[in-house]
Design an enzyme around this catalytic site. Sequence first.
Site, PDB file in Angstrom:
ATOM      1  N   PRO A 112      20.067 -82.708  20.441  1.00  0.00           N
ATOM      2  CA  PRO A 112      20.696 -83.051  19.160  1.00  0.00           C
ATOM      3  C   PRO A 112      19.679 -83.598  18.165  1.00  0.00           C
ATOM      4  O   PRO A 112      18.768 -84.328  18.548  1.00  0.00           O
ATOM      5  CB  PRO A 112      21.754 -84.086  19.525  1.00  0.00           C
ATOM      6  CG  PRO A 112      21.551 -84.439  20.954  1.00  0.00           C
ATOM      7  CD  PRO A 112      20.645 -83.428  21.576  1.00  0.00           C
ATOM      8  N   GLY A 114      17.931 -85.794  15.350  1.00  0.00           N
ATOM      9  CA  GLY A 114      17.953 -87.177  14.858  1.00  0.00           C
ATOM     10  C   GLY A 114      18.727 -88.120  15.750  1.00  0.00           C
ATOM     11  O   GLY A 114      19.304 -89.106  15.299  1.00  0.00           O
ATOM     12  N   ALA A 115      18.759 -87.851  17.070  1.00  0.00           N
ATOM     13  CA  ALA A 115      19.583 -88.657  17.971  1.00  0.00           C
ATOM     14  C   ALA A 115      18.741 -89.508  18.902  1.00  0.00           C
ATOM     15  O   ALA A 115      19.274 -90.169  19.785  1.00  0.00           O
ATOM     16  CB  ALA A 115      20.505 -87.745  18.770  1.00  0.00           C
ATOM     17  N   LEU A 117      16.267 -88.237  20.874  1.00  0.00           N
ATOM     18  CA  LEU A 117      15.772 -87.474  22.024  1.00  0.00           C
ATOM     19  C   LEU A 117      14.571 -86.601  21.660  1.00  0.00           C
ATOM     20  O   LEU A 117      14.222 -85.677  22.398  1.00  0.00           O
ATOM     21  CB  LEU A 117      16.896 -86.603  22.621  1.00  0.00           C
ATOM     22  CG  LEU A 117      18.117 -87.366  23.168  1.00  0.00           C
ATOM     23  CD1 LEU A 117      19.149 -86.402  23.734  1.00  0.00           C
ATOM     24  CD2 LEU A 117      17.702 -88.374  24.242  1.00  0.00           C
ATOM     25  N   ASP A 164       5.986 -89.333  20.821  1.00  0.00           N
ATOM     26  CA  ASP A 164       6.968 -88.252  20.958  1.00  0.00           C
ATOM     27  C   ASP A 164       6.289 -86.893  21.100  1.00  0.00           C
ATOM     28  O   ASP A 164       6.671 -86.069  21.937  1.00  0.00           O
ATOM     29  CB  ASP A 164       7.883 -88.188  19.725  1.00  0.00           C
ATOM     30  CG  ASP A 164       8.799 -89.389  19.613  1.00  0.00           C
ATOM     31  OD1 ASP A 164       8.469 -90.452  20.168  1.00  0.00           O
ATOM     32  OD2 ASP A 164       9.844 -89.265  18.950  1.00  0.00           O
TER      33      ASP A 164
HETATM   34  C1  MEV Z   1      10.951 -92.429  17.521  1.00  0.00           C
HETATM   35  O1  MEV Z   1      11.369 -91.471  18.487  1.00  0.00           O
HETATM   36  C2  MEV Z   1      10.013 -93.431  18.147  1.00  0.00           C
HETATM   37  C3  MEV Z   1       9.464 -94.477  17.203  1.00  0.00           C
HETATM   38  O2  MEV Z   1       8.654 -95.362  17.990  1.00  0.00           O
HETATM   39  C4  MEV Z   1       8.634 -93.869  16.095  1.00  0.00           C
HETATM   40  C5  MEV Z   1       7.322 -93.272  16.603  1.00  0.00           C
HETATM   41  O3  MEV Z   1       6.823 -93.651  17.648  1.00  0.00           O
HETATM   42  O4  MEV Z   1       6.772 -92.423  15.871  1.00  0.00           O
HETATM   43  C6  MEV Z   1      10.577 -95.311  16.576  1.00  0.00           C
END
Ligand code: MEV
Length: 327
Positions: A112, A114-115, A117, A164
């Site tokens: 999904p 913007g959730a 994941l 990520d």
């Molecule tokens: C977003 O999935 C994870 C955060 O730590 C942002 C990032 O690391 O780029 C909030």
Amino acid sequence: MPSTSSAPGKVYLFGEHAVVYGEPAIPCAIERRARVTVTERDDDRLRVSASDLTLDGFTVEYGGVDRRPDVDVPTPLIEAAMGYVDAALAEARDAADRPSAGFDVEIESDIPLGAGLGSSAAVAVAGIDAATRELGCDLDPGEVAERAYAVERTVQDGQASRADTFCSAMGGAVRVEGADCETIDAPALPFVVGYDGASHDTGELVAGVRALREEYSFASDTVAAIGDLVRRGEAALADEDVAELGRLMDFDHGLLCALGVSARSLDEMVWAAREAGALGAKLTGAGGGGCIVALDPDDGTETALSLTPACAETFRAELAREGVRVE
Ligand code: MEV
């Protein structure tokens, strides 16, 4: 010949948000993938179509590589997704030294948007891999990860970590601290995900934590406390001490709440999981809405989440040992 690549989404065992300020984080890739198919065109136009769990499907056509879509698509989610696709294709053109290449792009994803994941990282990673191969240039997963990180930085106004994108490109469990990224050993962890059906804007949430840190010293202390907790988590992971991992996840959720990135729906799902016997539960990703991740080898958490009004969907997630791959 079209080129198709896929890349996995991820959950954070520990360390989201704090990783943006140089603390370590441990994301784990999960078996939910984004697949991107790229076909080179004989002009410089772009045509992108997508189908996704949270989008009914859309198609946008661009007049030229520098122009915005020539259809009016007001949905912020679609605009956000297109930002990642645009930037990924720009990275592929740059890597292959083909500045005016045009593409037809098809995105299919069971992550999904913007959730929490890692859908945007997975789309960026798979998109760069497929588009570079389509232009006859092969990048190794480390190079794909680095270029996908540049994509996230661009789209999120400079506010992104490598976590990520590195996790999606390499697969498995990874440890990220600033520019130091490595894959680490992990046992099969009994992840259960709860999804509230909502989406968030990662850039906005990261900016919110930055503002809090600038105004309140407790917020920088909280970020440092998350870093300490991640280091303890690494030791628990090495010892395969799943009960301790669960306890640390509970603490991490509390610290993320203090940073203002939880939401009522996320807290409700976290508590439903804990009361159902999960070893630990926390929000995953940027927060604000989206997903939680719990550790539970039994059925209790999935059953409890399926009965929790705040939860739109729950599923068990296997660790994805493979990162980006050719389909
Ligand atoms: C977003 O999935 C994870 C955060 O730590 C942002 C990032 O690391 O780029 C909030």
